[in-house]
Design a protein around this motif. Sequence first.
Motif, PDB file in Angstrom:
ATOM      1  N   VAL A   1      30.026  44.692  35.421  1.00 32.70           N
ATOM      2  CA  VAL A   1      31.372  44.717  34.862  1.00 32.70           C
ATOM      3  C   VAL A   1      32.017  43.340  34.991  1.00 32.70           C
ATOM      4  O   VAL A   1      32.579  42.797  34.041  1.00 32.70           O
ATOM      5  CB  VAL A   1      32.229  45.788  35.574  1.00 32.70           C
ATOM      6  CG1 VAL A   1      33.691  45.631  35.201  1.00 32.70           C
ATOM      7  CG2 VAL A   1      31.741  47.177  35.218  1.00 32.70           C
ATOM      8  N   TRP A   2      31.913  42.718  36.182  1.00 36.51           N
ATOM      9  CA  TRP A   2      32.549  41.413  36.400  1.00 36.51           C
ATOM     10  C   TRP A   2      31.903  40.322  35.577  1.00 36.51           C
ATOM     11  O   TRP A   2      32.553  39.350  35.204  1.00 36.51           O
ATOM     12  CB  TRP A   2      32.537  41.041  37.880  1.00 36.51           C
ATOM     13  CG  TRP A   2      33.658  41.663  38.637  1.00 36.51           C
ATOM     14  CD1 TRP A   2      33.561  42.650  39.568  1.00 36.51           C
ATOM     15  CD2 TRP A   2      35.052  41.370  38.526  1.00 36.51           C
ATOM     16  NE1 TRP A   2      34.797  42.981  40.034  1.00 36.51           N
ATOM     17  CE2 TRP A   2      35.732  42.212  39.418  1.00 36.51           C
ATOM     18  CE3 TRP A   2      35.795  40.488  37.756  1.00 36.51           C
ATOM     19  CZ2 TRP A   2      37.111  42.196  39.562  1.00 36.51           C
ATOM     20  CZ3 TRP A   2      37.167  40.460  37.892  1.00 36.51           C
ATOM     21  CH2 TRP A   2      37.812  41.310  38.795  1.00 36.51           C
ATOM     22  N   ILE A   3      30.600  40.457  35.316  1.00 39.98           N
ATOM     23  CA  ILE A   3      29.955  39.466  34.450  1.00 39.98           C
ATOM     24  C   ILE A   3      30.588  39.512  33.067  1.00 39.98           C
ATOM     25  O   ILE A   3      30.813  38.482  32.433  1.00 39.98           O
ATOM     26  CB  ILE A   3      28.438  39.730  34.378  1.00 39.98           C
ATOM     27  CG1 ILE A   3      27.782  39.286  35.676  1.00 39.98           C
ATOM     28  CG2 ILE A   3      27.808  38.985  33.221  1.00 39.98           C
ATOM     29  CD1 ILE A   3      26.357  39.683  35.791  1.00 39.98           C
ATOM     30  N   ASN A   4      30.913  40.716  32.616  1.00 40.05           N
ATOM     31  CA  ASN A   4      31.607  40.828  31.332  1.00 40.05           C
ATOM     32  C   ASN A   4      32.963  40.145  31.368  1.00 40.05           C
ATOM     33  O   ASN A   4      33.451  39.669  30.350  1.00 40.05           O
ATOM     34  CB  ASN A   4      31.817  42.303  30.977  1.00 40.05           C
ATOM     35  CG  ASN A   4      30.637  42.853  30.222  1.00 40.05           C
ATOM     36  OD1 ASN A   4      29.743  42.104  29.873  1.00 40.05           O
ATOM     37  ND2 ASN A   4      30.645  44.138  29.977  1.00 40.05           N
ATOM     38  N   VAL A   5      33.599  40.127  32.545  1.00 35.93           N
ATOM     39  CA  VAL A   5      34.959  39.609  32.617  1.00 35.93           C
ATOM     40  C   VAL A   5      34.988  38.098  32.873  1.00 35.93           C
ATOM     41  O   VAL A   5      35.655  37.362  32.154  1.00 35.93           O
ATOM     42  CB  VAL A   5      35.760  40.350  33.708  1.00 35.93           C
ATOM     43  CG1 VAL A   5      37.127  39.744  33.854  1.00 35.93           C
ATOM     44  CG2 VAL A   5      35.879  41.817  33.352  1.00 35.93           C
ATOM     45  N   VAL A   6      34.270  37.603  33.907  1.00 37.22           N
ATOM     46  CA  VAL A   6      34.355  36.169  34.228  1.00 37.22           C
ATOM     47  C   VAL A   6      33.093  35.398  33.856  1.00 37.22           C
ATOM     48  O   VAL A   6      32.991  34.221  34.161  1.00 37.22           O
ATOM     49  CB  VAL A   6      34.657  35.925  35.727  1.00 37.22           C
ATOM     50  CG1 VAL A   6      35.990  36.482  36.095  1.00 37.22           C
ATOM     51  CG2 VAL A   6      33.563  36.489  36.606  1.00 37.22           C
TER      52      VAL A   6
END
Lengths: 294, 282
Positions: B142-147
């Motif tokens: 999920v965080w890879i999608n964000v940052v």
Amino acid sequence: MTTAVSILPAQQLAALNEAYRKAVARKRLKTMLAVAVFIAALVVAGIGAEVNLRTLFTYFGNFVSYFDRILTLDSGQRVWTDFGEWFWGWHSWLKLLAETILISYVGTLIGAVLALALNFFVAQNTSPGPWLRFVVRRLLEFARTVPAIVFALVFVIAFGLGPMAGVLAIAVHSTGALGKLFSEIVENADMKPVEGIRSTGASWLSCMRFAVLPQVSAGYASYALLRFEINVREASVMGFVGAGGIGQELVVAIRKFYYSDVSAILVTIIVTVFVIDISTGWLRAKLFGKEAQA
Amino acid sequence: MSQLPKPDSQALRTKYPDVFERPASARLATPLMLLSAFAVFGFGLYDLDFSPTKLVGGLRELGWITLMMVPPDPGSSLPTYLSALGETLSIALLGTTLAAFMALPVSLLAARNIVPSAIFRFPVRRFLDSIRGVDTLIWALVWINVVGLGPFAGVLAIAVSDFGAFGKLFSEAIEAADKKQVEGIRASGGSTLHEIRFGLMPQVLPVIAGQVLYYIESNTRSATIIGIVGAGGIGLQLAEQIRVLEWQKVSFLILMILIAVAVIDWISTKLRFAIIGQRALA
């Protein structure tokens, strides 16, 4: 009503205050030093991990809006307005979820049986020889320290894609973890029954079977159930590396930006984990309750 | 040699009827449970495509892989691996610290002795539970999608998933605290914040520090695996080398991880003892 509090002469008080201040100052200095070292470590780590607060602030909105997007259907409505549309793939997801639970069940059972076979060699009080103990101990340590998903990566290459690699990875990791816990229970067991059985001329195997096992089996069952709970979580990500279960579907949904699917699969995983947690908790209470009565 | 008299089984039977004539349900319970456990196991083996040929073939393959792993050899990429290991340790340290700072205020809200009302406590607890229900690897994705790809996503993934765990552990530590000291502060006229700061925190902080240290240790392990999905650190190297079948490098990387985990383990045990010792002196 007033209570008399004896007040020391000023000179004595000053000396006491001074000593107190010194003691506190020394402690404060120590704490400050520890905090400084910790902050220095954090800064070094921040540089190492390429932390960029600007990035975080710019993209934090993305994080919030990501959740906004995964809770929105393609039609632009909120997901909970149309459950049929949100969980459109429930049939195949439930099947994969069942596979996930089965993977963790079979993996945990294999791991528990292997740990049962090995833990008597590791426990200090029952080990037949120091050499054997050392070797088995190192093996279990290895199995426990290498994460299950790394085993899965290797097993996928050796055994081919599919749930079998996931089961074996979970089994190996659980053997390591349970072997340690089991042997700790054995180390706490009462050794008098073992002496009793040995004095009748029984072999090492019979000693373990009839003297140790009845004492420890409840503890074993409890730890195995706890491990099963953990393994359900692990099995849910085994699909990320192609080792079966619901993870495959989830990683596809996340990478291809099928937003509402992500939230739907996450919800099914969370609910499953809850249900498994609660039911194993109930089962553990029930098993232990029975042991306490007997 | 003296001989014991033969036991009179009939008399024993009449004397202890429960031992000899247990009801069928009690006698059959354990075998039935074992039988159903193994039936599910058998079904699982069948459903998950286990076959002896696959198992033997895979084991043979695994044997080859193990042979090819010795001797461990980093080739020319040792500096890369060392910096990746540093990155992993950084991810673990930063992620755990961030999680601890976020979890402390929330854990107060989830503790029974701070927030007596179950209506307020319940949603906080369920919220923490749902965060814990999602694996660190999923948070990493999920965080890879964000940052974007990279270690920063790993830090945030560990921070979020540990936030759930810490919230629960800290609130349990707070609930276990002695309330006499809190009452003492209240009796001398302290406000609620004073009670928390001077009555509760001195008792709870050493426990929390111990737990945080333990998690830094266990997160070193988690940080190695989140690299597999692209969130930086040594896991990224490991997954890449496994995919291109460079087995000597793989075994070297695994050895590096094992040694790093052992060293962190040793350091954090020392620190934990130091903290507990300090508390005993204070």
